[in-house]
Design a protein around this motif. Structure first.
Motif, PDB file in Angstrom:
ATOM      1  N   SER A   1      -1.897 -15.738  -2.999  1.00 33.71           N
ATOM      2  CA  SER A   1      -2.865 -14.898  -3.696  1.00 33.71           C
ATOM      3  C   SER A   1      -2.082 -13.944  -4.590  1.00 33.71           C
ATOM      4  CB  SER A   1      -3.732 -14.127  -2.693  1.00 33.71           C
ATOM      5  OG  SER A   1      -2.929 -13.283  -1.886  1.00 33.71           O
TER       6      SER A   1
ATOM      7  N   ALA B   1      -8.080  -3.478   8.363  1.00 37.62           N
ATOM      8  CA  ALA B   1      -9.055  -4.434   7.858  1.00 37.62           C
ATOM      9  C   ALA B   1      -8.756  -4.741   6.398  1.00 37.62           C
ATOM     10  CB  ALA B   1     -10.456  -3.872   8.020  1.00 37.62           C
ATOM     11  N   ASP B   2      -8.919  -5.999   6.041  1.00 35.05           N
ATOM     12  CA  ASP B   2      -8.735  -6.472   4.683  1.00 35.05           C
ATOM     13  C   ASP B   2      -9.914  -7.395   4.373  1.00 35.05           C
ATOM     14  OD1 ASP B   2      -6.734  -6.548   2.436  1.00 35.05           O
ATOM     15  OD2 ASP B   2      -6.807  -8.702   2.835  1.00 35.05           O
ATOM     16  N   VAL B   3     -10.023  -7.862   3.152  1.00 36.68           N
ATOM     17  CA  VAL B   3     -11.155  -8.721   2.797  1.00 36.68           C
ATOM     18  C   VAL B   3     -11.214  -9.993   3.638  1.00 36.68           C
ATOM     19  CG1 VAL B   3     -11.377  -7.854   0.440  1.00 36.68           C
ATOM     20  CG2 VAL B   3      -9.871  -9.776   0.888  1.00 36.68           C
ATOM     21  N   ASP B   4     -10.077 -10.460   4.110  1.00 34.31           N
ATOM     22  CA  ASP B   4     -10.031 -11.689   4.901  1.00 34.31           C
ATOM     23  C   ASP B   4     -10.034 -11.458   6.406  1.00 34.31           C
ATOM     24  OD1 ASP B   4      -9.912 -13.320   2.600  1.00 34.31           O
ATOM     25  OD2 ASP B   4      -7.767 -12.942   2.428  1.00 34.31           O
TER      26      ASP B   4
ATOM     27  N   ARG C   1       0.790  -1.233   0.000  1.00 36.87           N
ATOM     28  CA  ARG C   1       0.000   0.000   0.000  1.00 36.87           C
ATOM     29  C   ARG C   1       0.826   1.290   0.000  1.00 36.87           C
ATOM     30  NH1 ARG C   1      -4.674  -0.492   4.184  1.00 36.87           N
ATOM     31  NH2 ARG C   1      -3.063   0.243   5.570  1.00 36.87           N
TER      32      ARG C   1
ATOM     33  N   ARG D   1      -1.532  -9.850  -5.177  1.00 36.40           N
ATOM     34  CA  ARG D   1      -1.759  -8.539  -4.568  1.00 36.40           C
ATOM     35  C   ARG D   1      -1.058  -7.459  -5.380  1.00 36.40           C
ATOM     36  NH1 ARG D   1      -3.906  -8.419   1.193  1.00 36.40           N
ATOM     37  NH2 ARG D   1      -4.515 -10.587   1.342  1.00 36.40           N
TER      38      ARG D   1
ATOM     39  N   GLN E   1      -4.274 -11.895  10.238  1.00 34.38           N
ATOM     40  CA  GLN E   1      -3.716 -12.312   8.956  1.00 34.38           C
ATOM     41  C   GLN E   1      -2.461 -11.483   8.654  1.00 34.38           C
ATOM     42  OE1 GLN E   1      -5.389 -14.670   7.149  1.00 34.38           O
ATOM     43  NE2 GLN E   1      -7.280 -14.656   8.296  1.00 34.38           N
TER      44      GLN E   1
ATOM     45  N   ASP F   1       0.257 -15.851   1.745  1.00 34.59           N
ATOM     46  CA  ASP F   1      -0.697 -15.466   2.788  1.00 34.59           C
ATOM     47  C   ASP F   1      -0.400 -16.249   4.062  1.00 34.59           C
ATOM     48  OD1 ASP F   1      -2.073 -13.870   0.874  1.00 34.59           O
ATOM     49  OD2 ASP F   1      -3.104 -15.671   0.163  1.00 34.59           O
TER      50      ASP F   1
END
Length: 188
Positions: free
Chosen positions: A150, A83-86, A38, A152, A125, A165
């Motif tokens: 995954s 926070a992330d999707v998982d 990010r 990214r 995670q 991951d």
């Protein structure tokens, strides 16, 4: 949460606008930003100031981050949760002049200890881009296990990359700490 933690060598505190110059100097290094999802590259003073202005100390545990400060030196990195999707993810970076001294393991251990004490979360995670062996080693030391791969986006590289991951459960954290006797004191 407006929290300050201390470990044996470090102070983990909330980011402040006065951190902007060191933040920009250390993140405007592709060896650092090229390992992060990010963070753009180049990373300018304006980027640091914008990020610091967006910081709120009243965030919940899963959105809290800490500037890593080495007493006598100042800011040397950052560790935090988002926070992330998982679910909730821990992310971190350390300025290149401070690599290979155990600072990141110490800082991440302190942040995780605080997170599991403060929240009722059952896991956190994380992960690394496939080439970031040093960061994966830190996660393994802390008890994270690999759960898959995954793809990214890495902003600094401008491309999707293979990502390993990882996950750390509360139970694994407690068991690892008990078995190894790890006791990096974290003071508030």
């Amino acid at each position: 949460m407006d929290v300050t933690l201390t470990t044996s060598r470090l102070v983990l505190r909330q980011p402040r606008l006065i951190d902007a110059e060191r933040l920009a100097r250390f993140l405007d290094n592709f060896a650092v930003s090229g390992n992060l999802a990010r963070v753009p590259y180049p990373y300018r003073l304006a980027d640091a100031k914008a990020w610091l202005r967006s910081w709120r100390p009243d965030r919940p545990a899963g959105e809290t981050g800490f500037t890593i400060e080495l007493p006598g030196e100042g800011l040397i990195g950052h560790v935090g949760f988002h926070a992330d999707v998982d679910g909730i993810v821990i992310g971190y970076w350390l300025a290149q002049p401070f690599w290979n001294r155990g600072f990141m393991t110490e800082a991440a251990r302190g942040a995780l200890e605080w997170y599991f004490e403060t929240s009722d979360a059952e896991m956190v995670q994380s992960g690394v881009f496939h080439f970031n062996k040093a960061s994966l080693a830190i996660q393994r030391k802390l008890g994270f296990i690999e759960i898959g791969t995954s793809s990214r986006l890495c902003l600094a590289r401008g491309e999707e990359l293979r990502h390993i991951d990882t996950r750390l459960t509360r139970a694994a954290w407690a068991a690892k700490r008990a078995a190894s006797g790890q006791q990096d004191p974290v003071n508030r």
